[in-house]
Structure formats: C-alpha cells, structure tokens
Design a protein around this motif. Sequence first.
Motif, PDB file in Angstrom:
ATOM      1  N   MET A   1       9.667  43.773  13.952  1.00  0.00           N
ATOM      2  CA  MET A   1       9.050  44.995  14.513  1.00  0.00           C
ATOM      3  C   MET A   1      10.087  46.116  14.512  1.00  0.00           C
ATOM      4  O   MET A   1      11.205  45.938  14.986  1.00  0.00           O
ATOM      5  N   SER A   2       9.761  47.276  13.951  1.00  0.00           N
ATOM      6  CA  SER A   2      10.763  48.335  13.861  1.00  0.00           C
ATOM      7  C   SER A   2      10.969  48.979  15.229  1.00  0.00           C
ATOM      8  O   SER A   2      10.121  48.887  16.125  1.00  0.00           O
ATOM      9  N   GLU A   3      12.119  49.657  15.362  1.00  0.00           N
ATOM     10  CA  GLU A   3      12.410  50.290  16.647  1.00  0.00           C
ATOM     11  C   GLU A   3      11.375  51.357  16.964  1.00  0.00           C
ATOM     12  O   GLU A   3      10.957  51.547  18.097  1.00  0.00           O
ATOM     13  N   LEU A   4      10.988  52.071  15.896  1.00  0.00           N
ATOM     14  CA  LEU A   4      10.001  53.127  16.113  1.00  0.00           C
ATOM     15  C   LEU A   4       8.713  52.561  16.693  1.00  0.00           C
ATOM     16  O   LEU A   4       8.129  53.133  17.614  1.00  0.00           O
ATOM     17  N   ALA A   5       8.315  51.417  16.145  1.00  0.00           N
ATOM     18  CA  ALA A   5       7.073  50.825  16.618  1.00  0.00           C
ATOM     19  C   ALA A   5       7.195  50.432  18.088  1.00  0.00           C
ATOM     20  O   ALA A   5       6.266  50.610  18.877  1.00  0.00           O
ATOM     21  N   LEU A   6       8.383  49.914  18.437  1.00  0.00           N
ATOM     22  CA  LEU A   6       8.586  49.530  19.835  1.00  0.00           C
ATOM     23  C   LEU A   6       8.528  50.754  20.729  1.00  0.00           C
ATOM     24  O   LEU A   6       7.906  50.752  21.792  1.00  0.00           O
ATOM     25  N   GLU A   7       9.190  51.811  20.250  1.00  0.00           N
ATOM     26  CA  GLU A   7       9.201  53.030  21.038  1.00  0.00           C
ATOM     27  C   GLU A   7       7.770  53.535  21.213  1.00  0.00           C
ATOM     28  O   GLU A   7       7.375  53.983  22.283  1.00  0.00           O
ATOM     29  N   LEU A   8       7.019  53.391  20.142  1.00  0.00           N
ATOM     30  CA  LEU A   8       5.637  53.842  20.166  1.00  0.00           C
ATOM     31  C   LEU A   8       4.856  53.084  21.246  1.00  0.00           C
ATOM     32  O   LEU A   8       4.097  53.669  22.007  1.00  0.00           O
ATOM     33  N   PHE A  91      -2.080  48.244  14.352  1.00  0.00           N
ATOM     34  CA  PHE A  91      -2.414  48.132  15.772  1.00  0.00           C
ATOM     35  C   PHE A  91      -1.902  49.331  16.550  1.00  0.00           C
ATOM     36  O   PHE A  91      -2.614  49.928  17.355  1.00  0.00           O
ATOM     37  N   ALA A  92      -0.623  49.653  16.283  1.00  0.00           N
ATOM     38  CA  ALA A  92       0.005  50.741  17.025  1.00  0.00           C
ATOM     39  C   ALA A  92      -0.751  52.045  16.783  1.00  0.00           C
ATOM     40  O   ALA A  92      -0.869  52.876  17.675  1.00  0.00           O
ATOM     41  N   TYR A  98      -3.469  49.020  23.749  1.00  0.00           N
ATOM     42  CA  TYR A  98      -3.490  47.580  24.030  1.00  0.00           C
ATOM     43  C   TYR A  98      -2.143  46.904  23.875  1.00  0.00           C
ATOM     44  O   TYR A  98      -2.038  45.686  23.740  1.00  0.00           O
ATOM     45  N   GLY A  99      -1.085  47.745  23.874  1.00  0.00           N
ATOM     46  CA  GLY A  99       0.275  47.226  23.984  1.00  0.00           C
ATOM     47  C   GLY A  99       0.660  46.168  22.972  1.00  0.00           C
ATOM     48  O   GLY A  99       0.318  46.257  21.803  1.00  0.00           O
ATOM     49  N   ASN A 100       1.371  45.154  23.490  1.00  0.00           N
ATOM     50  CA  ASN A 100       2.012  44.191  22.591  1.00  0.00           C
ATOM     51  C   ASN A 100       1.137  43.023  22.185  1.00  0.00           C
ATOM     52  O   ASN A 100       1.333  41.906  22.619  1.00  0.00           O
ATOM     53  N   VAL A 101       0.167  43.265  21.346  1.00  0.00           N
ATOM     54  CA  VAL A 101      -0.657  42.152  20.884  1.00  0.00           C
ATOM     55  C   VAL A 101       0.099  41.479  19.733  1.00  0.00           C
ATOM     56  O   VAL A 101       0.429  42.130  18.757  1.00  0.00           O
ATOM     57  N   PRO A 102       0.413  40.179  19.861  1.00  0.00           N
ATOM     58  CA  PRO A 102       1.096  39.537  18.722  1.00  0.00           C
ATOM     59  C   PRO A 102       0.134  39.400  17.539  1.00  0.00           C
ATOM     60  O   PRO A 102      -0.994  38.926  17.708  1.00  0.00           O
ATOM     61  N   LEU A 126      -9.064  40.597  20.385  1.00  0.00           N
ATOM     62  CA  LEU A 126      -8.976  41.954  20.924  1.00  0.00           C
ATOM     63  C   LEU A 126     -10.326  42.392  21.506  1.00  0.00           C
ATOM     64  O   LEU A 126     -10.381  43.040  22.559  1.00  0.00           O
ATOM     65  N   ALA A 127     -11.413  41.984  20.840  1.00  0.00           N
ATOM     66  CA  ALA A 127     -12.744  42.359  21.336  1.00  0.00           C
ATOM     67  C   ALA A 127     -12.941  41.814  22.755  1.00  0.00           C
ATOM     68  O   ALA A 127     -13.467  42.487  23.635  1.00  0.00           O
ATOM     69  N   LYS A 128     -12.459  40.601  22.938  1.00  0.00           N
ATOM     70  CA  LYS A 128     -12.585  39.958  24.244  1.00  0.00           C
ATOM     71  C   LYS A 128     -11.785  40.729  25.303  1.00  0.00           C
ATOM     72  O   LYS A 128     -12.269  41.025  26.391  1.00  0.00           O
ATOM     73  N   LYS A 129     -10.550  41.049  24.896  1.00  0.00           N
ATOM     74  CA  LYS A 129      -9.668  41.760  25.812  1.00  0.00           C
ATOM     75  C   LYS A 129     -10.275  43.119  26.182  1.00  0.00           C
ATOM     76  O   LYS A 129     -10.235  43.532  27.336  1.00  0.00           O
ATOM     77  N   MET A 130     -10.869  43.793  25.170  1.00  0.00           N
ATOM     78  CA  MET A 130     -11.447  45.107  25.417  1.00  0.00           C
ATOM     79  C   MET A 130     -12.621  44.990  26.381  1.00  0.00           C
ATOM     80  O   MET A 130     -12.803  45.827  27.259  1.00  0.00           O
ATOM     81  N   LYS A 131     -13.390  43.920  26.173  1.00  0.00           N
ATOM     82  CA  LYS A 131     -14.565  43.717  27.019  1.00  0.00           C
ATOM     83  C   LYS A 131     -14.139  43.597  28.482  1.00  0.00           C
ATOM     84  O   LYS A 131     -14.738  44.209  29.372  1.00  0.00           O
ATOM     85  N   GLU A 132     -13.048  42.835  28.683  1.00  0.00           N
ATOM     86  CA  GLU A 132     -12.543  42.672  30.050  1.00  0.00           C
ATOM     87  C   GLU A 132     -12.174  44.017  30.659  1.00  0.00           C
ATOM     88  O   GLU A 132     -12.222  44.209  31.866  1.00  0.00           O
TER      89      GLU A 132
END
Length: 665
Positions: A1-8, A91-92, A98-102, A126-132
């Motif tokens: 994971m690049s630093e930029l992505a983490l910062e994002l 994802f980003a 939805y943050g850090n989805v592996p 992700l659909a499940k998580k969104m539903k929650e």
Amino acid sequence: MSELALELRTLSDLERKTEELSSQINSVARGDFHVEVDDDLIKLKATNNKLKHRLSLIRESIAQELKSSVMEVTESFSITEHLETVFAQAFAIAFPEYGNVPVIIAPVNSASAKYGDYQCNNAMGLAKKMKEMGVNKTPREIANELLKACPASPIINKLEVGGAGFVNVFLSKDYAAKALQNILRSGIKPPRVPKQRVLVDFSSPNIAKQMHVGHLRSTIIGESISRLLEFLQHDVIRINHIGDWGTQFGMLIAHLEDRFPDFLNVSPPIGDLQSFYKESKKRFDTDEEFKKRAYNRVVSLQNGEANSRKAWTLICDVSRKEFQTIYDRLDITVKERGESFYQSHMLSVVDFLRKKNMLEEDEGRQIMWSDEGKSGVPLTIVKSDGGFTYDTSDMAAIRHRIDEEQCTWIIYVVDSGQSTHFNTIFKAAERCGILNPTIHRVNHVQFGVVLGEDGKKFKTRSGDTVKLSDLLNEGMKRSLEQLSSRGRDKILTPDELIEAQEAVAYGCIKYSDLSHNRISDYVFSFDKMLDDRGNTAVYLLYTYTRICSISRKLSEDVSNLKTILDTVEIVLDHEKEWKLAKTLLKIHDILLKCSKDLFLHFLCEFCFEVCAVFTEFYDSCYCIKKNKDGEIVEVNYSRILMCEATAAVLRQCFYILGLKPVSKL
Ligand SMILES: NC(=[NH2+])NCCC[C@H](N)C(=O)O
C-alpha cells in the motif's frame, strides 16, 4: 500500500469525523439540542472544506503515482499483490469512507477462464457493511463502481463484473509476453519485499546421539526455507543449534579418559560413538565412583579446564564428521553454533532475569513463568545443582539473536513435539522484554513424525532407529534400479548416470518431505517417491529433461537464445500457450505465499502444475516440425522460447526445493 493511499485513508477518516461533527453542529444550530455552539466545532467545519480540497488533490496524485509505479513491466512483481494495489486504489477512490478494507484477490481456476484470470471478491462483504451503516447498494452496483474507479494497469486487458458481484480481471497478453521475455533475458527476479535479518535454526542434531529422521526433516525443510528467503533477498543466517553441552558430557569425558588414556597425544579411534555413549551411560548408572568423576568433569568442562575441553572437542569431532557427510550428500549449508556457544550468555541471561525479578525458587530450582498468571509449564532456568538446561540455552540464544545478531525474524525448524517448549520460550522472552512482537517475528516451523509404510514410527526391521547414511544409501540403490528399469544405464555415460542417480535419490527424499503439508505426519516410502507419475521429484525431473531435449533437437540449440529473443516475439494465441504463460507467471505469487506461512508444499504443487500444463501445451502445440525422414522442416521459435521459460521457472523452483536439474535422465 503506497504512503499516499494511507494518507488518503487517514484523510478520509478525518473527513468522516468532521462530517459527523458538522451534522452535530447543524442539529445544534437547528436548536435540536440546548447546548452552546462551540467555536471549535465551527472551525472544524472550515477545516473540513480544506480537507475536501486536499482529498481531491491526493486522489489525483494517487492516480498519477499508480500509473508510474506499474508502467514498468521489466520489474518482477507478484500479480496478486499488484492487483491488490490496483483495487486498493479503486477502493480509496470509490469508497473512501469505508476505510481499511483488506482487498481480496483470488486466482480463477483455469477451467473457468471465461470468468477471467483473477477476481476481486470484495463487493459482497462491502454491501453487507454498507447495509449495517444504512446504505443500500447491491454487490453488483458496488462492483461496477469499483471497476470504474480502477486505475489503468498494463497487466490488465479488461475488467468485467460477473456473478454475484465479482470484478473479473483478464490479464494482458502483451504484458505476459514481455514478462516471459524478461525471465529469459535476466532469469527469475525476486519480487520486492521489505528486507529482514532472519535466523533459521535448523537440523540441530545432538552430539554422541544418532541423527535421526526428525533431524533429516528439519535439515531438508530448513535448507529450503533458507534458500527461499535468500532468494527474496533477506539477510539469512543459517544456524545449526547442535546439542553439544550438558551433563552427559561429564560421563563421556570420564569414559574417554579410561578407554583411551593417551587421548591427549593420540587421537582416539572412536568408531561408534553411539555404543561409546551407551557404555558410559551404563557405568554412570551403576558405578558411584565413576558418577562422581563424571560430575567433576562437567564442572571442569564448564570452567574451561584444558584437558576436559580437549576431550570434549574430540568427542564432538566424531559426531561432527558424521553430520557433515550427510550435509555434503544433501548439499546442505549450515553454520554450527551449538548450545556450548551460549555458556557465557547463559550466565548473563540468568543475571538479567534475576534482576528483572523473573525467577522464582521452586524446590531448589530457579524457574520462570512465561506469563504472570503462572499458567502452563514454567521454564527451568537453573537446576538445583546449579546447572543450566535446554530452556536456559534457548533463552540465552533468543536474547543473543535479537540483541547481538540484530535479527528481526527467527525461525526454529523443529518437530511439533517441541511446540510447548517454543511457545513458552517466545512468551517468556516477550514477558522479560527481550522480544518485542511489534518488531520481532518468531516462528516455530513445526513438522510431524516420519512414519513407516506400516503407519508406525519409522524404524528398521529390527526396531532400531534408521541410520541416515543407510537411508541415503538405500535411496541411491533404489534410484539406480529405477533408472536401469528404464534402460538409462545403457544410454547415459557413467558420469551422467551417477549424476542422474544422485539427483533422483536425494531429490526424491527431499521432495517427498517438502511436498506434504509439513504439519502432518508423513509416510516414508521409496516406492511412492520413485513413482514417475504423480507429484514426485522423478516426474518433475523427467519433465524437465524432456523440455531440455526439445531445444537440444535444434541444431543451433539455445546457446543463441539471446539472438532468438531479439528477433522473435512471444505469441500467445493458442489457448494452451496462453494457459502456460499464465501458469508460469504465477511464480512470484507462489514464492510470496510460501514465505508468508513457511509452507513449501505450495511450491511443490506449483511445480507439478507447471509440468502438467507444459505437457498439455506440448501435446497440442508443435515446437519443431519434422518430415518423414526426421529432418526439421519448421521451427516455431516463439514456442521454443516458451519451453525455455518453463525450464527457467522450474530450475528456480528446483533450486529452492534442493532438486538438482539434470539435462539428461
Ligand atoms: N534452538 C533449538 N532448541 N533448536 C532445536 C534443537 C533441537 C535439539 N537438539 C533436538 O534434537 O531436539
């Protein structure tokens, strides 16, 4: 994971928090709550706007960064890891909230090629998580949004949404052809991983005792793990932690003094150290005077007294020579650093533990609990007679490895029977501050017992432990029989025959060990390992020589491979060519997978797959066409390159598995 992505991601999190706060501000402003509006909250709203701006800038630079980071196909990388990065960016961009989805990337079984070569399987979760969280979106909608947000990558030909919401990835043939060409030009290059200093503790037999099949497993597995990690560019220290210290040396020295009084001048001809050990043990158990002298010798040895030291060295040398012949035959490299090396470190680790208040008196012994709740078994650090134990030497060793060797990763290749010992050592080392799990990785690479074909513990017919040299000799004999049954003794020169015999004998012993999941017990059977069908070293070695013989058929053989490479493009039009290419390019994924959990059977399965897919390719794609008179009338050079790339991939895997590729078999 690049630093930029983490910062994002961090920024996205912040943004979400700010939004929550803003809505609170709004509701407060609407008068929903009778609370004073905090100035700080209003400032946050302004910050939020700034953050939004920064976020869009970062998204742009991520897209840029990704473009430049993946454009280079000359670099070798794991396809799975590359796709993980691509989808993490997607994802980003598409779902920053939805943050850090592996990211989940799975290879698609080649039988279902219409669904692509790899799949991203995150949409359902992700659909499940969104539903929650109160957002209703179908997995297919999510998959489509992900697909749209995927940055371009030279390895992807196309993306499709399929099934319940998978994003199917189809690899690019251009990329595959280039990657294969790179393999042919510069060999298999390791994928990039953060470099670690890693110590592999393996083999580790005991002086004056038989080196048994358990040690053989440790030797074979440890050597391959070392080769794998070296290939991945780690800084590897291979250590043979032999059992060369302890009270048994007192009786061995005392016995040596009696049997060979002139040992200081004339090297004692101890032929059979095992029976020497048994003799001395018998005296130790029955003769009080001898026992006393034996204890005396332990003390003088530990104090470094010259004659005892000399006697000890002589005894160790006998075993050492025996071990070395096994290592030479199996091409094993390991540095001896036995328990004796840690004598002074044991004194200091005891001191260290005492100062840290870790030691507790227990019927004259000094023990240490690995956790404060005193659960499990404690370590015995000092015996009641003041001597040290296996526990003490391992505590001293782990401290030395971390503090002095500066290792960040320690691997112990030892049978499963010692798992309690190692778990306790690891926990104890953590408890007293030697080991910091956020920095140091420790693994007990355990393995099961070797069984005979009768399913019982591997023994000789008379019930004794099998001598390793006898076992290797038997392997040599059986491998010669195998080669002769195929008439190879008549085709190969005497030198080639010996080379083939050794490659088959030692190769099959190593491979049958490595190709099973190491955790389970495994049945040692020469018949099975010498079978030329199925997942065996013999099958792999034969396939390899077949590939070599294809290019040998060309008069201008592959010594001019470089010229061919400069003039011939690899074409992957035929279904079987394409399948072979994709299989070969999995090598980086497989090597990383093996290094994650230290399982080598994945690499064996991969070799087996490569051979099977190669055979399919060779059966349906001609490489060299001959006429009735056996003259070559047409050569498909692209396919010759495919054969060479297959050989290169196999050679690399063989090296890690300790198999010697022979060009004639
Ligand atoms: N650091 C270690 N304890 N390494 C393994 C040593 C194995 C031991 N000598 C045995 O034969 O069981």
